[in-house]
Design a protein around this motif. Structure first.
Motif, PDB file in Angstrom:
ATOM      1  N   ARG A  64     -49.819  68.363 -69.539  1.00  0.00           N
ATOM      2  CA  ARG A  64     -50.119  69.264 -70.653  1.00  0.00           C
ATOM      3  C   ARG A  64     -51.322  68.733 -71.448  1.00  0.00           C
ATOM      4  N   LEU A  65     -51.341  67.415 -71.642  1.00  0.00           N
ATOM      5  CA  LEU A  65     -52.449  66.800 -72.382  1.00  0.00           C
ATOM      6  C   LEU A  65     -53.778  67.035 -71.663  1.00  0.00           C
ATOM      7  N   GLN A  66     -53.755  66.867 -70.338  1.00  0.00           N
ATOM      8  CA  GLN A  66     -54.965  67.096 -69.542  1.00  0.00           C
ATOM      9  C   GLN A  66     -55.470  68.525 -69.766  1.00  0.00           C
ATOM     10  N   HIS A  67     -54.525  69.476 -69.733  1.00  0.00           N
ATOM     11  CA  HIS A  67     -54.880  70.880 -69.917  1.00  0.00           C
ATOM     12  C   HIS A  67     -55.558  71.113 -71.276  1.00  0.00           C
ATOM     13  N   ILE A  68     -54.935  70.544 -72.331  1.00  0.00           N
ATOM     14  CA  ILE A  68     -55.484  70.735 -73.685  1.00  0.00           C
ATOM     15  C   ILE A  68     -56.852  70.076 -73.823  1.00  0.00           C
ATOM     16  N   ARG A  69     -56.965  68.825 -73.326  1.00  0.00           N
ATOM     17  CA  ARG A  69     -58.235  68.112 -73.474  1.00  0.00           C
ATOM     18  C   ARG A  69     -59.339  68.761 -72.644  1.00  0.00           C
ATOM     19  N   ASN A  70     -58.951  69.347 -71.514  1.00  0.00           N
ATOM     20  CA  ASN A  70     -59.931  69.960 -70.635  1.00  0.00           C
ATOM     21  C   ASN A  70     -60.584  71.178 -71.275  1.00  0.00           C
ATOM     22  N   GLU A  71     -59.816  71.870 -72.132  1.00  0.00           N
ATOM     23  CA  GLU A  71     -60.400  73.018 -72.826  1.00  0.00           C
ATOM     24  C   GLU A  71     -61.464  72.553 -73.810  1.00  0.00           C
ATOM     25  N   ARG A  72     -61.284  71.339 -74.299  1.00  0.00           N
ATOM     26  CA  ARG A  72     -62.199  70.801 -75.300  1.00  0.00           C
ATOM     27  C   ARG A  72     -63.407  70.143 -74.646  1.00  0.00           C
ATOM     28  N   ARG A  73     -63.142  69.298 -73.666  1.00  0.00           N
ATOM     29  CA  ARG A  73     -64.256  68.618 -72.971  1.00  0.00           C
ATOM     30  C   ARG A  73     -64.032  68.700 -71.468  1.00  0.00           C
ATOM     31  N   PRO A  74     -64.394  69.845 -70.897  1.00  0.00           N
ATOM     32  CA  PRO A  74     -64.108  70.091 -69.482  1.00  0.00           C
ATOM     33  C   PRO A  74     -64.736  69.022 -68.581  1.00  0.00           C
ATOM     34  N   GLY A  75     -63.958  68.536 -67.621  1.00  0.00           N
ATOM     35  CA  GLY A  75     -64.475  67.611 -66.615  1.00  0.00           C
ATOM     36  C   GLY A  75     -64.758  66.206 -67.109  1.00  0.00           C
ATOM     37  N   SER A  76     -64.415  65.890 -68.363  1.00  0.00           N
ATOM     38  CA  SER A  76     -64.709  64.556 -68.897  1.00  0.00           C
ATOM     39  C   SER A  76     -63.687  63.529 -68.412  1.00  0.00           C
ATOM     40  N   LYS A  77     -64.065  62.259 -68.514  1.00  0.00           N
ATOM     41  CA  LYS A  77     -63.106  61.195 -68.231  1.00  0.00           C
ATOM     42  C   LYS A  77     -61.931  61.304 -69.219  1.00  0.00           C
ATOM     43  N   TYR A  78     -62.275  61.576 -70.489  1.00  0.00           N
ATOM     44  CA  TYR A  78     -61.292  61.778 -71.564  1.00  0.00           C
ATOM     45  C   TYR A  78     -60.181  62.729 -71.146  1.00  0.00           C
TER      46      TYR A  78
END
Lengths: 274, 274
Positions: free
Chosen positions: B210-224
């Motif tokens: 779920r965290l990956q999904h949320i962070r991906n919307e913010r910084r797509p494709g990032s290491k973060y």
């Protein structure tokens, strides 16, 4: 009404029971003791609450008032049964049964909206709106102002920040806010980043005496908080909003709930039907 | 239930009617059309709403459901009278009359709590808590952490910010929040400014997917946002919270309302009675 307790019992957060119970109790001058019992979702927990209610009844010599929002038939039966010595206000029962007949549909006896909410689009929109409002608090950023639903303007401490956050949190409205500061008054026009978005602006004003009081708690004895300065800023801000054709309201005697509802009605009448 | 409207009619903001109506309607799978009519505080406005309800009834061929929170007897009579073709759910009437008998007190037929709220200490505490939570969002400031009621900790995007603001806005809780970041995991201990306040800390964790999904919307494709990094951070944060004796919950399947209620119960059980 000292010696009288009110219980809020729910299988969810109890927020609905409490909001409703508070508005009912506001009709009486008395101030009873409030007891919240959220997440009552098993027979064991329900029995424990009944024990607590009965102990309170004995201790206070009066039956406690019990506001219920319980979806489960089994658990509800425990609270509404003869064992429970409280005066039960069963909020679901009073309204759901007539609606089942009206809709010709069975209700699904589920816990209220909050659990399901977390997965819904509406919920995600609310979270996104909170993030937007935070990033655009106090004129921090002019980026993406075109995606704002509303931009609140007004002098420092007129109530912009809590209102923006409330609009975002309760209504999923992307609410930016922008302070009107002495530099703007000297220049004699709105901050330039707002000009393309004038139609989305909504103003908050405030009584100068009240403003002085609020600012004085923050920076006692400062020029910023002086009554002369407060009068000057409020007057200049009102002149500027009038000249720019921006609607505004006074936050002096209004809670953030009332300010938010008024803004919604004014700038997004479509949001009144959704 | 297309072709069925639900009206929320109130002489205040209508928030109580809507919160309650929503939780009632959540018991049914159907999705009616919602119409908000706040600030109905005169006979003229009440008559206009009745007209609107009757037009809707005719147009839809079904009587609209009308949730009422009207304190004024005169205005209420217009909505509950024979002229109105809606199915009226009168929330005050159903509960206030029995309470008048129980308390042996007359109710004062005033509009709900929001108007009066603006002047109360409780309201001022809420505004102060919002300001505190904003100033202490995302570890921005370690000043005055001793006045925090709770300090939420967790990895970036685990839900700390909206939960803090909700706690402040709804409950007047001063909620700071502090991110746990890779530097903390390398050092192997909590941010040092938190050490004196460990007892007030409460953790939020989240499912790495779920965290990956949320962070991906913010910084797509990032290491973060990568799943490896999300797994690493979540695991490290949980180890750190466990070692520090900090209670935590997972925000993955919970709304901010549920997270807030759970935190309140855990860290401030006294707040359950107020």
């Amino acid at each position: 009404m000292p010696n009288r307790s009110v219980f809020y019992v729910s299988d969810g957060t109890g927020i609905t029971a409490e909001t409703f119970g508070n508005s009912i109790l506001a009709q009486f001058t008395a101030k009873p003791r409030h007891v919240r019992r959220p997440f009552i979702d098993s027979v064991e927990k329900a029995n424990a609450v009944v024990d607590e209610i009965n102990t309170t009844a004995e201790h206070e010599g009066k039956r406690p008032i019990v506001f219920l929002t319980l979806a489960s038939v089994e658990i509800r039966a425990i609270l509404t049964g003869e064992t429970c010595k409280g005066m039960v206000m069963d909020m679901f029962q009073s309204f759901i049964e007539p609606l089942e007949i009206e809709f010709n549909l069975k209700s699904n006896h589920r816990v209220g909206r909050f659990s399901d909410a977390a997965k819904s689009q509406e919920y995600n929109d609310r979270i996104e709106a909170i993030n937007f409002s935070l990033a655009h608090d106090d004129g921090q950023s002019s980026r993406n102002l075109q995606s704002a639903d509303v931009i609140l303007v007004g002098v420092s401490r007129s109530g912009k920040t809590p209102t923006s956050l409330y609009l975002a949190m309760q209504h999923g409205i992307k609410a930016a806010n922008y302070p009107l500061i002495p530099e703007d008054f000297e220049r004699g026009h709105l901050p330039s980043s707002l000009s393309p978005h004038k139609r989305k602006c909504f103003g908050l004003t405030i009584d100068p005496d009240r403003l002085q009081h609020i600012r004085n708690e923050r920076r006692p004895g400062s020029k910023y908080a002086s009554i002369e300065n407060c009068r000057y800023e409020v007057n200049e801000a009102e002149v500027m909003m009038k000249r720019s054709g921006i609607s505004w309201l006074s936050s002096t005697h209004k809670s953030i709930e009332e300010i938010a509802t008024t803004i919604l009605r004014d700038i997004r009448p479509d949001r009144l039907i959704y």
